[in-house]
Scaffold this motif. Structure first.
Motif, PDB file in Angstrom:
ATOM      1  N   PHE A 223       0.458  -1.129   0.607  1.00  0.00           N
ATOM      2  CA  PHE A 223      -0.108   0.404   0.264  1.00  0.00           C
ATOM      3  C   PHE A 223       1.019   1.603   0.023  1.00  0.00           C
ATOM      4  N   TYR A 224       0.366   2.355  -1.075  1.00  0.00           N
ATOM      5  CA  TYR A 224       0.857   3.091  -0.844  1.00  0.00           C
ATOM      6  C   TYR A 224       0.031   4.988  -1.035  1.00  0.00           C
ATOM      7  N   ASP A 225       0.565   5.150   0.457  1.00  0.00           N
ATOM      8  CA  ASP A 225      -0.169   6.238   0.794  1.00  0.00           C
ATOM      9  C   ASP A 225       0.204   7.840   0.319  1.00  0.00           C
ATOM     10  N   ASP A 226      -1.326   8.352  -0.496  1.00  0.00           N
ATOM     11  CA  ASP A 226      -0.744   9.951  -0.512  1.00  0.00           C
ATOM     12  C   ASP A 226       0.663   9.821  -1.684  1.00  0.00           C
ATOM     13  N   VAL A 227       0.518   9.611  -2.310  1.00  0.00           N
ATOM     14  CA  VAL A 227       1.243   9.894  -3.782  1.00  0.00           C
ATOM     15  C   VAL A 227       1.475  10.384  -4.964  1.00  0.00           C
ATOM     16  N   SER A 228       1.495  10.190  -5.814  1.00  0.00           N
ATOM     17  CA  SER A 228       1.327  11.127  -6.803  1.00  0.00           C
ATOM     18  C   SER A 228       0.883   9.845  -8.099  1.00  0.00           C
ATOM     19  N   PRO A 229      -0.566  10.342  -8.894  1.00  0.00           N
ATOM     20  CA  PRO A 229      -0.410   8.904  -9.935  1.00  0.00           C
ATOM     21  C   PRO A 229       0.743   9.346 -10.633  1.00  0.00           C
ATOM     22  N   THR A 230       1.138   9.647 -10.799  1.00  0.00           N
ATOM     23  CA  THR A 230       2.034  10.291 -11.745  1.00  0.00           C
ATOM     24  C   THR A 230       3.295   9.476 -11.558  1.00  0.00           C
ATOM     25  N   SER A 231       3.450   8.609  -9.988  1.00  0.00           N
ATOM     26  CA  SER A 231       4.397   8.194  -9.482  1.00  0.00           C
ATOM     27  C   SER A 231       4.326   6.657 -10.006  1.00  0.00           C
ATOM     28  N   VAL A 232       3.061   6.245 -10.139  1.00  0.00           N
ATOM     29  CA  VAL A 232       2.811   4.935 -10.449  1.00  0.00           C
ATOM     30  C   VAL A 232       3.562   4.139 -11.181  1.00  0.00           C
ATOM     31  N   PRO A 233       4.160   2.692 -11.252  1.00  0.00           N
ATOM     32  CA  PRO A 233       4.611   2.202 -11.854  1.00  0.00           C
ATOM     33  C   PRO A 233       3.930   1.523 -12.730  1.00  0.00           C
ATOM     34  N   GLN A 234       4.774   1.163 -14.036  1.00  0.00           N
ATOM     35  CA  GLN A 234       3.467   0.025 -14.642  1.00  0.00           C
ATOM     36  C   GLN A 234       2.602  -1.100 -14.392  1.00  0.00           C
ATOM     37  N   LEU A 235       1.531  -0.655 -13.422  1.00  0.00           N
ATOM     38  CA  LEU A 235       0.767  -2.695 -12.897  1.00  0.00           C
ATOM     39  C   LEU A 235       0.439  -3.308 -13.685  1.00  0.00           C
ATOM     40  N   GLU A 236      -0.135  -4.638 -13.431  1.00  0.00           N
ATOM     41  CA  GLU A 236      -0.902  -5.575 -14.250  1.00  0.00           C
ATOM     42  C   GLU A 236      -2.136  -5.587 -13.923  1.00  0.00           C
ATOM     43  N   TYR A 237      -2.049  -5.828 -12.164  1.00  0.00           N
ATOM     44  CA  TYR A 237      -3.804  -5.524 -11.726  1.00  0.00           C
ATOM     45  C   TYR A 237      -3.143  -4.673 -10.453  1.00  0.00           C
ATOM     46  N   GLY A 238      -3.552  -4.209  -9.714  1.00  0.00           N
ATOM     47  CA  GLY A 238      -3.121  -2.968  -9.511  1.00  0.00           C
ATOM     48  C   GLY A 238      -4.431  -2.272  -8.484  1.00  0.00           C
ATOM     49  N   CYS A 239      -4.939  -1.836  -7.000  1.00  0.00           N
ATOM     50  CA  CYS A 239      -5.859  -0.490  -7.154  1.00  0.00           C
ATOM     51  C   CYS A 239      -5.647   0.983  -7.249  1.00  0.00           C
ATOM     52  N   GLY A 240      -5.946   1.911  -7.425  1.00  0.00           N
ATOM     53  CA  GLY A 240      -6.471   2.486  -7.297  1.00  0.00           C
ATOM     54  C   GLY A 240      -7.688   3.333  -6.374  1.00  0.00           C
ATOM     55  N   PHE A 241      -6.780   4.251  -5.565  1.00  0.00           N
ATOM     56  CA  PHE A 241      -7.623   5.068  -4.181  1.00  0.00           C
ATOM     57  C   PHE A 241      -7.417   6.489  -5.227  1.00  0.00           C
ATOM     58  N   PHE A 242      -8.671   7.238  -5.615  1.00  0.00           N
ATOM     59  CA  PHE A 242      -9.266   8.595  -5.669  1.00  0.00           C
ATOM     60  C   PHE A 242     -10.038   8.915  -4.587  1.00  0.00           C
ATOM     61  N   GLU A 243      -8.981  10.355  -4.016  1.00  0.00           N
ATOM     62  CA  GLU A 243     -10.552  11.496  -3.692  1.00  0.00           C
ATOM     63  C   GLU A 243     -10.131  12.890  -4.418  1.00  0.00           C
ATOM     64  N   PHE A 244     -12.218  12.854  -4.480  1.00  0.00           N
ATOM     65  CA  PHE A 244     -12.052  13.971  -5.363  1.00  0.00           C
ATOM     66  C   PHE A 244     -13.087  14.883  -5.167  1.00  0.00           C
ATOM     67  N   GLN A 245     -12.600  15.646  -5.200  1.00  0.00           N
ATOM     68  CA  GLN A 245     -14.089  16.988  -4.363  1.00  0.00           C
ATOM     69  C   GLN A 245     -14.114  18.678  -5.342  1.00  0.00           C
ATOM     70  N   ARG A 246     -16.014  18.563  -5.252  1.00  0.00           N
ATOM     71  CA  ARG A 246     -16.073  19.300  -5.779  1.00  0.00           C
ATOM     72  C   ARG A 246     -15.810  20.691  -5.587  1.00  0.00           C
ATOM     73  N   ARG A 247     -14.534  21.676  -6.097  1.00  0.00           N
ATOM     74  CA  ARG A 247     -14.871  23.242  -5.388  1.00  0.00           C
ATOM     75  C   ARG A 247     -15.877  23.619  -5.621  1.00  0.00           C
ATOM     76  N   SER A 248     -15.921  24.913  -4.377  1.00  0.00           N
ATOM     77  CA  SER A 248     -17.682  25.771  -4.236  1.00  0.00           C
ATOM     78  C   SER A 248     -16.995  27.206  -4.558  1.00  0.00           C
TER      79      SER A 248
END
Length: 248
Positions: A223-248
Motif C-alpha cells: 500500500f502506497y499512501d498519499d502519492v502522485s498518480p504519475t508516480s505509479v509504475p506500470q502495473l498489471e492489476y493494482g488498485c487506485g484510491f482516488f479522493e475527489f472534491q468539487r470546489r465551491s
C-alpha cells in the motif's frame, strides 16, 4: 494462452480446495486425536465439517479490499460527515462504517438487512435516486469497473463505466467529496469480470472534480499512501484510491 487457460479453469474448479486435499491425512489424524481426548463432547463422523483450505502459515487477505476499507474509514473519521452515501461497495465495510456514520447504501442487488445507522436502497448506478449536487460524502469502491459487463445481471453496455462516472459526479455538491477505488494497470476489459484503467483515464472520466488525494495498492499487495498518480509504475492489476472534491 497460459493465463487465459488459468482464468477459465479457475471459473469452474476451485484450485485452493483441490490443493488442500493434501491435508486430508492430517485431518484424519487430528480427528481421531480429538475424539480420544473429547471427554463428554460427542464427536460423530456424520457431523464432521472439514476445512482443509485454512491450514495456512499466515492469514490470507485481499489487499485491494483490506486497504480500501481501511482507507475509507480513516478518511471518514477525519472528515466526520453528517451522513455518507455509498454505491455498491463491500457490504462488510458499510456495515462497520454505519456504526459511526449514518450511511445510505445503494446497490443494484438490494441488501436485505436491518441495521441501525444503515439504510439500504436498490438502484442502478446509472440512474441514482438523488438530486443534482445533493451529496456531501460519497463512496464507490471497486464498482465502476463492473458496470455494463452483465456480471451482476445489469444490462450490457460498453459505455457503462463512463456513464457511472458521470452519474457519480452529478451527485457531488459544492465542497463535497467522492471516494473512489478501481483496478489500475494495463488498460483492458476482462469480460465479464471487470475493466482495468490507467490512473490518467480515471482522472479524465472525473474531470468535473479535483483530485485531492491519491493512494494505491501495487501488484505485490503493498500500500502506497498519499502519492502522485504519475508516480505509479506500470502495473498489471493494482488498485487506485482516488479522493475527489468539487470546489465551491
Amino acid at each position: 494462452m497460459k493465463h487465459f487457460a488459468q482464468r477459465w479453469v479457475s471459473a469452474i474448479v476451485d484450485w485452493r480446495r483441490v490443493v488442500s486435499l493434501r491435508y486430508l491425512p492430517q485431518f484424519a489424524v487430528d480427528w481421531f486425536t480429538f475424539r480420544r481426548q473429547a471427554g463428554d463432547w460427542v464427536v460423530k463422523a456424520a457431523d464432521s465439517y472439514p476445512c482443509l483450505a485454512d491450514r495456512l502459515p499466515t492469514t490470507p487477505f485481499d489487499p485491494h479490499y483490506f486497504y480500501q476499507g481501511n482507507w475509507l474509514a480513516r478518511r471518514l473519521a477525519r472528515a466526520k460527515p453528517a451522513q455518507h452515501v455509498d454505491i455498491g461497495s463491500s457490504v462488510l465495510t458499510m456495515g462497520v462504517l454505519s456504526a459511526h456514520v449514518p450511511t445510505i447504501f445503494v446497490d443494484y442487488r438490494p441488501l436485505m438487512v436491518r441495521q441501525s445507522g444503515l439504510s439500504c436502497v436498490a438502484a442502478d448506478i446509472n440512474h441514482l435516486p438523488f438530486a443534482d449536487r445533493s451529496v456531501a460524502s460519497l463512496s464507490c469502491l471497486h464498482v465502476i469497473e463492473h458496470i455494463g459487463l452483465g456480471r451482476y445481471g445489469d444490462p450490457i453496455n460498453p459505455d457503462g463505466a463512463c456513464l457511472a462516472a458521470m452519474e457519480l459526479q452529478r451527485l457531488i455538491g459544492d465542497s463535497g467529496t467522492l471516494y473512489l477505488s478501481t483496478p489500475i494497470g494495463r488498460e483492458r476489459v476482462c469480460f465479464n469480470a471487470h475493466r482495468v484503467f490507467s490512473p490518467a483515464t480515471i482522472l479524465s472520466l472525473f474531470a468535473q472534480l479535483e483530485l485531492t488525494r491519491f493512494s494505491y495498492v501495487s501488484d505485490d499487495g503493498a500500500f502506497y499512501d498519499d502519492v502522485s498518480p504519475t508516480s505509479v509504475p506500470q502495473l498489471e492489476y493494482g488498485c487506485g484510491f482516488f479522493e475527489f472534491q468539487r470546489r465551491s
